[in-house]
Scaffold this active site. Structure first.
Site, PDB file in Angstrom:
ATOM      1  N   TRP A  90      -2.785  -2.875  -1.515  1.00 17.42           N
ATOM      2  CA  TRP A  90      -2.371  -4.268  -1.719  1.00 17.42           C
ATOM      3  C   TRP A  90      -3.196  -5.063  -0.716  1.00 17.42           C
ATOM      4  O   TRP A  90      -2.995  -4.946   0.498  1.00 17.42           O
ATOM      5  CB  TRP A  90      -0.871  -4.395  -1.453  1.00 17.42           C
ATOM      6  CG  TRP A  90      -0.300  -5.729  -1.767  1.00 17.42           C
ATOM      7  CD1 TRP A  90       0.142  -6.170  -2.987  1.00 17.42           C
ATOM      8  CD2 TRP A  90      -0.073  -6.813  -0.852  1.00 17.42           C
ATOM      9  NE1 TRP A  90       0.616  -7.447  -2.879  1.00 17.42           N
ATOM     10  CE2 TRP A  90       0.498  -7.870  -1.582  1.00 17.42           C
ATOM     11  CE3 TRP A  90      -0.305  -6.999   0.520  1.00 17.42           C
ATOM     12  CZ2 TRP A  90       0.857  -9.093  -0.999  1.00 17.42           C
ATOM     13  CZ3 TRP A  90       0.042  -8.204   1.096  1.00 17.42           C
ATOM     14  CH2 TRP A  90       0.620  -9.238   0.337  1.00 17.42           C
TER      15      TRP A  90
ATOM     16  N   ARG B 252       5.784  -0.514  -5.956  1.00 18.57           N
ATOM     17  CA  ARG B 252       5.720  -1.280  -4.706  1.00 18.57           C
ATOM     18  C   ARG B 252       4.727  -2.438  -4.794  1.00 18.57           C
ATOM     19  O   ARG B 252       4.751  -3.325  -3.948  1.00 18.57           O
ATOM     20  CB  ARG B 252       5.309  -0.352  -3.556  1.00 18.57           C
ATOM     21  CG  ARG B 252       6.320   0.725  -3.260  1.00 18.57           C
ATOM     22  CD  ARG B 252       5.684   1.854  -2.478  1.00 18.57           C
ATOM     23  NE  ARG B 252       5.219   1.412  -1.192  1.00 18.57           N
ATOM     24  CZ  ARG B 252       5.826   1.694  -0.041  1.00 18.57           C
ATOM     25  NH1 ARG B 252       6.904   2.419  -0.041  1.00 18.57           N
ATOM     26  NH2 ARG B 252       5.348   1.268   1.089  1.00 18.57           N
TER      27      ARG B 252
ATOM     28  N   ASN C 182      -2.235   2.452   5.639  1.00 19.05           N
ATOM     29  CA  ASN C 182      -1.284   1.352   5.382  1.00 19.05           C
ATOM     30  C   ASN C 182      -1.099   0.608   6.693  1.00 19.05           C
ATOM     31  O   ASN C 182      -0.997   1.238   7.749  1.00 19.05           O
ATOM     32  CB  ASN C 182       0.096   1.886   4.970  1.00 19.05           C
ATOM     33  CG  ASN C 182       0.105   2.418   3.568  1.00 19.05           C
ATOM     34  OD1 ASN C 182      -0.919   2.421   2.890  1.00 19.05           O
ATOM     35  ND2 ASN C 182       1.260   2.868   3.130  1.00 19.05           N
ATOM     36  N   GLY C 183      -0.981  -0.724   6.615  1.00 15.54           N
ATOM     37  CA  GLY C 183      -0.764  -1.507   7.830  1.00 15.54           C
ATOM     38  C   GLY C 183      -1.930  -2.442   8.074  1.00 15.54           C
ATOM     39  O   GLY C 183      -2.776  -2.661   7.198  1.00 15.54           O
TER      40      GLY C 183
ATOM     41  N   HIS D  92      15.014 -37.909  -1.936  1.00 16.01           N
ATOM     42  CA  HIS D  92      14.189 -38.214  -0.757  1.00 16.01           C
ATOM     43  C   HIS D  92      12.760 -37.707  -0.955  1.00 16.01           C
ATOM     44  O   HIS D  92      12.161 -37.160  -0.036  1.00 16.01           O
ATOM     45  CB  HIS D  92      14.832 -37.607   0.499  1.00 16.01           C
ATOM     46  CG  HIS D  92      16.193 -38.174   0.777  1.00 16.01           C
ATOM     47  ND1 HIS D  92      16.385 -39.462   1.192  1.00 16.01           N
ATOM     48  CD2 HIS D  92      17.421 -37.635   0.629  1.00 16.01           C
ATOM     49  CE1 HIS D  92      17.683 -39.692   1.318  1.00 16.01           C
ATOM     50  NE2 HIS D  92      18.337 -38.597   0.973  1.00 16.01           N
TER      51      HIS D  92
ATOM     52  N   LYS E 111       6.850  -4.723  -3.637  1.00 15.45           N
ATOM     53  CA  LYS E 111       8.284  -4.439  -3.534  1.00 15.45           C
ATOM     54  C   LYS E 111       8.675  -4.159  -2.093  1.00 15.45           C
ATOM     55  O   LYS E 111       9.742  -4.541  -1.646  1.00 15.45           O
ATOM     56  CB  LYS E 111       8.594  -3.215  -4.412  1.00 15.45           C
ATOM     57  CG  LYS E 111      10.042  -2.794  -4.414  1.00 15.45           C
ATOM     58  CD  LYS E 111      10.806  -3.577  -5.447  1.00 15.45           C
ATOM     59  CE  LYS E 111      12.281  -3.313  -5.453  1.00 15.45           C
ATOM     60  NZ  LYS E 111      13.028  -4.508  -5.876  1.00 15.45           N
TER      61      LYS E 111
ATOM     62  N   GLU F 183       8.600 -15.784  -9.146  1.00 13.10           N
ATOM     63  CA  GLU F 183       8.077 -14.431  -8.935  1.00 13.10           C
ATOM     64  C   GLU F 183       7.527 -13.816 -10.215  1.00 13.10           C
ATOM     65  O   GLU F 183       6.457 -13.234 -10.204  1.00 13.10           O
ATOM     66  CB  GLU F 183       9.201 -13.488  -8.456  1.00 13.10           C
ATOM     67  CG  GLU F 183       9.485 -13.489  -6.978  1.00 13.10           C
ATOM     68  CD  GLU F 183      10.640 -12.545  -6.625  1.00 13.10           C
ATOM     69  OE1 GLU F 183      10.494 -11.812  -5.652  1.00 13.10           O
ATOM     70  OE2 GLU F 183      11.682 -12.539  -7.304  1.00 13.10           O
TER      71      GLU F 183
ATOM     72  N   LYS G  75      13.384 -16.140  -8.366  1.00 13.22           N
ATOM     73  CA  LYS G  75      13.275 -15.179  -9.484  1.00 13.22           C
ATOM     74  C   LYS G  75      12.274 -15.697 -10.508  1.00 13.22           C
ATOM     75  O   LYS G  75      11.406 -14.987 -10.963  1.00 13.22           O
ATOM     76  CB  LYS G  75      14.617 -15.040 -10.155  1.00 13.22           C
ATOM     77  CG  LYS G  75      15.551 -13.927 -10.094  1.00 13.22           C
ATOM     78  CD  LYS G  75      15.314 -12.573  -9.605  1.00 13.22           C
ATOM     79  CE  LYS G  75      14.452 -12.407  -8.436  1.00 13.22           C
ATOM     80  NZ  LYS G  75      14.807 -11.796  -7.267  1.00 13.22           N
TER      81      LYS G  75
ATOM     82  N   GLU H 253      17.769 -18.590  -5.001  1.00 15.21           N
ATOM     83  CA  GLU H 253      17.419 -17.282  -5.554  1.00 15.21           C
ATOM     84  C   GLU H 253      16.956 -17.427  -7.011  1.00 15.21           C
ATOM     85  O   GLU H 253      16.007 -16.760  -7.436  1.00 15.21           O
ATOM     86  CB  GLU H 253      18.627 -16.340  -5.444  1.00 15.21           C
ATOM     87  CG  GLU H 253      18.470 -14.977  -6.099  1.00 15.21           C
ATOM     88  CD  GLU H 253      17.343 -14.125  -5.549  1.00 15.21           C
ATOM     89  OE1 GLU H 253      16.723 -14.501  -4.533  1.00 15.21           O
ATOM     90  OE2 GLU H 253      17.056 -13.076  -6.159  1.00 15.21           O
TER      91      GLU H 253
ATOM     92  N   CYS I 166       0.817  -1.221   0.000  1.00 13.35           N
ATOM     93  CA  CYS I 166       0.000   0.000   0.000  1.00 13.35           C
ATOM     94  C   CYS I 166       0.848   1.267   0.000  1.00 13.35           C
ATOM     95  O   CYS I 166       1.922   1.304   0.585  1.00 13.35           O
ATOM     96  CB  CYS I 166      -0.886   0.040   1.236  1.00 13.35           C
ATOM     97  SG  CYS I 166      -1.933  -1.381   1.406  1.00 13.35           S
TER      98      CYS I 166
HETATM   99  C1  G6P Z   1       9.512  -8.613  -1.256  1.00 13.00           C
HETATM  100  C2  G6P Z   1      10.182  -8.380  -2.593  1.00 13.00           C
HETATM  101  C3  G6P Z   1      11.445  -9.237  -2.681  1.00 13.00           C
HETATM  102  C4  G6P Z   1      12.370  -8.917  -1.524  1.00 13.00           C
HETATM  103  C5  G6P Z   1      11.658  -9.067  -0.167  1.00 13.00           C
HETATM  104  C6  G6P Z   1      12.480  -8.453   0.948  1.00 13.00           C
HETATM  105  O1  G6P Z   1       9.024  -9.903  -1.181  1.00 13.00           O
HETATM  106  O2  G6P Z   1       9.306  -8.708  -3.633  1.00 13.00           O
HETATM  107  O3  G6P Z   1      12.117  -8.966  -3.908  1.00 13.00           O
HETATM  108  O4  G6P Z   1      13.478  -9.744  -1.569  1.00 13.00           O
HETATM  109  O5  G6P Z   1      10.419  -8.363  -0.178  1.00 13.00           O
HETATM  110  O6  G6P Z   1      12.536  -7.067   0.737  1.00 13.00           O
HETATM  111  P1  G6P Z   1      13.674  -6.128   1.286  1.00 13.00           P
HETATM  112  O7  G6P Z   1      13.269  -4.758   0.831  1.00 13.00           O
HETATM  113  O8  G6P Z   1      13.660  -6.267   2.772  1.00 13.00           O
HETATM  114  O9  G6P Z   1      14.956  -6.578   0.685  1.00 13.00           O
END
Ligand code: G6P
Length: 597
Positions: free
Chosen positions: A73, A28, A97-98, A494, A592, A478, A475, A471, A2
């Site tokens: 969001w 975001r 927000n929150g 396993h 984000k 996502e 990626k 990672e 948000c």
């Molecule tokens: C969200 C983003 C990720 C990120 C994570 C942690 O899930 O989509 O890309 O790695 O938050 O965010 P930060 O800002 O703490 O690195």
């Protein structure tokens, strides 16, 4: 996640400032948006589900001096126009927000008083609570103080009421909120980026602050101090467009050589001085790395680097777990929090937990004006510039680079021998060019075209290669929405090997020479079950009957090898998402900056 924008200023500018501000927060992640403003003693609320363009179609550029805007969001209640903000109850209009954790209890209490609710949200309950408190106190500040006392959870609110024209209120707890000003205007935003093109004069609100904004007047009701402290916003982190790239993610992938260069260049020029500037780690016997998402994955790489090269035990924890568990730390423990945004709610709470227990904290953070950057004892900035694509690439790489430097500093503290470090630094110096060349030569488009239609893709690796696979898998899922899992290569048999079918793509990373043979055996096991095997490696692999495709990454010092290894996976995920027609920079359901837990 948000976003909030509030404005009190010039008639003709209000609506466009709200929309521009919300656009700056789009990165975001959100699923609906809305604005509210006062016009001829009436409140107008306009909301829309989906992208901001939908909202823009409904909005007229009317003259008004006061307005609030929000990107939502969804947390409580689905993404729909009714649930989107602003919300109204009685005389109150607000955006939030929150999460209000005790909203059910408050809702029941308010329903008994006759309040009726139109939405499924916790926010509407907060609006009703403030309205009820205003009815009895006849004073908005008193009403907000009562709300502060009774609302549990996290919030940043921008609020106005029907009884006080041209007056904007705000209140915050655990969700970021800043004020901005020019000579004739006042701004509110959940992120300075929303207002940075209008003002650089910023005041970060402290926890528990209540603010009243009137024409050219700011009244701050805080627990400790009542004067706003204005700072000049460092514009380094502002969005400067896609620069000709089709997506921010692609631009950010290609910016990575410069990101590494910016971090390491000072160390190449004057290593003695630069290593001295890093915190002194010699007193720590244990390190805990705490983070979320990709930042958690960099923590896993950091653990491997520090344990392998500096022999200090490192624990890596997911912040949402760490904040609620019994943690074993003492004065000889360093807690490192890693965060691109510096606002991730769980990471921030973990930092606060350690700070409260007087444990030393270090933040690896990109947004240096963020709450985490302000509250950690030590900070190491990522210097990656603003990262807009939701899926992180360059901030992740900057975090790996900083963990390499921390490892070198630890080595230096242990041996006091700069001579040992210099050859490593010269290998470091070559990384930006190696990444540039790698990006030029990668044939990921071709591989993407062979596998993008699959529903499941697996990643295999051992040790540090496994950490990079985690990672790589994140990626891919996502941004392409393909189900994918990263497995420690030896663990696959396993259970998960039962999911391997004819042509299931399996990407294996083989760069850790110490266990290369073991990983290769595991690749043979999946190949024998029909997998389409793609091997990413910096090695010359002798016998190749176990791979259908290769991706070669250049070699470097083993300490820095992970920095090169992630690059092909980032680009491959991008190419696959592109072929699947996904919204790469703003993937569905993701945010984000995750400011709720
Ligand atoms: C969200 C983003 C990720 C990120 C994570 C942690 O899930 O989509 O890309 O790695 O938050 O965010 P930060 O800002 O703490 O690195």
């Amino acid at each position: 996640m948000c976003g909030i924008v509030g404005y009190l200023g010039k008639q003709e500018k209000t609506i466009s400032i709200l929309i521009t501000g919300l656009k700056a927060l789009e990165y975001r992640g959100y699923d609906s948006a809305g604005i509210a403003y006062q016009k001829n003693n009436k409140i107008k609320v306009i909301k829309s589900v989906g992208r901001l363009e939908q909202l823009e179609k409904k909005v007229k550029l009317e003259n008004t001096v006061l307005g609030i805007g929000h990107t939502r969001w969804a947390t409580h209640g689905k993404a729909c126009t009714t649930n989107s903000h602003p919300h109204q109850s009685g005389n109150i209009t607000l955006v939030h927000n929150g999460i209000i954790e005790n909203y059910i209890e408050l809702k029941q209490m308010l329903e008994k008083k006759g309040y009726q609710f139109q939405t499924e949200t916790d926010t509407e309950v907060a609006a009703a609570f403030i309205d009820d408190a205003l009815k009895s106190s006849k004073n908005m500040i008193k009403a907000l103080k009562k709300a502060k006392e009774k609302l549990k959870g996290s919030y940043a609110f921008a609020i106005f009421n029907d009884l006080e024209p041209d007056t904007l209120y705000a209140m915050k707890k655990e969700s970021p909120l800043v004020l901005g000003k020019t000579e004739e205007e006042l701004f509110l935003a959940s992120d300075p980026m929303a207002i940075s093109s209008y003002t650089k004069e910023i005041c970060y609100l402290n926890e528990g602050s209540i603010v009243k904004l009137e024409k050219n007047k700011v009244t701050l009701i805080e627990e400790k101090d009542t004067r706003p402290i204005w700072k000049t916003l460092n514009i380094e982190n502002c969005n400067n467009g896609k620069n000709g790239y089709a997506h921010y993610m692609l631009k950010e992938i290609y910016e990575q050589p410069d990101v590494i260069y910016n971090i390491i260049n000072p160390f190449l020029k004057d290593p003695e001085m630069e290593f001295k500037k890093l915190p002194n780690f010699s007193k720590y016997k244990k390190i805990q790395i705490v983070a979320c998402g990709s930042a958690y994955h960099t923590g896993l790489v950091g653990k491997w680097m520090i344990e392998t090269y500096a022999s200090i035990p490192v624990e890596v924890e997911i912040a949402s777990e760490y904040r609620y568990k019994k943690v074993f730390y003492d004065k000889k423990t360093l807690v490192i929090v890693v965060s691109q945004s510096g606002e991730t709610a769980d990471t921030l709470a973990s930092l606060r937990k350690a700070n409260k227990d007087h444990i030393d904290t270090l933040a690896l953070v990109n947004v240096i004006t963020s709450t985490i950057a302000r509250e950690a004892k030590y900070i190491l900035p990522l210097k990656a510039g603003s990262e807009i694509a939701v899926a992180t690439t360059k901030a992740y790489l900057a975090q790996l680079t900083l963990f390499s430097l921390i490892t070198l500093k630890l080595k230096l503290e242990q041996s006091s021998n700069m001579e040992e470090i210099i050859p490593l630094l010269s290998a470091f110096q070559k990384l930006p060019l190696k990444i540039k060349k790698l990006l030029e030569n990668l044939k990921t488009k071709d591989i993407a075209s062979k596998i993008y239609k699959h529903n499941d893709i697996f990643f295999l690796g051992r040790s540090i290669d496994y950490a990079i696979c985690m990672e790589a898998s994140l990626k891919l899922k996502e941004i392409s929405y393909i189900h994918s899992e990263a497995y420690a290569a030896g663990e696959l048999k396993h259970g998960t090997i039962s999911l391997i079918e004819e042509k299931t793509p399996v990407l294996s990373l083989v760069t850790d020479t110490s266990i290369q043979e073991k990983t290769i055996s595991n690749i043979k096991e999946v190949k024998a079950r029909g997998a389409y095997s793609i091997v990413v490696t910096n090695q010359k692999l002798e016998e190749c009957d176990y791979c259908d495709d290769f991706i070669i990454v250049p070699s470097t010092e083993p300490l820095f090898q992970p920095i090169l290894n992630i690059i092909p996976f980032q680009l491959l995920a991008y190419e696959i998402a592109l072929l699947r027609g996904c919204d790469i920079d703003k993937p569905k359901n993701l945010a984000k900056s995750v400011t709720v837990e």
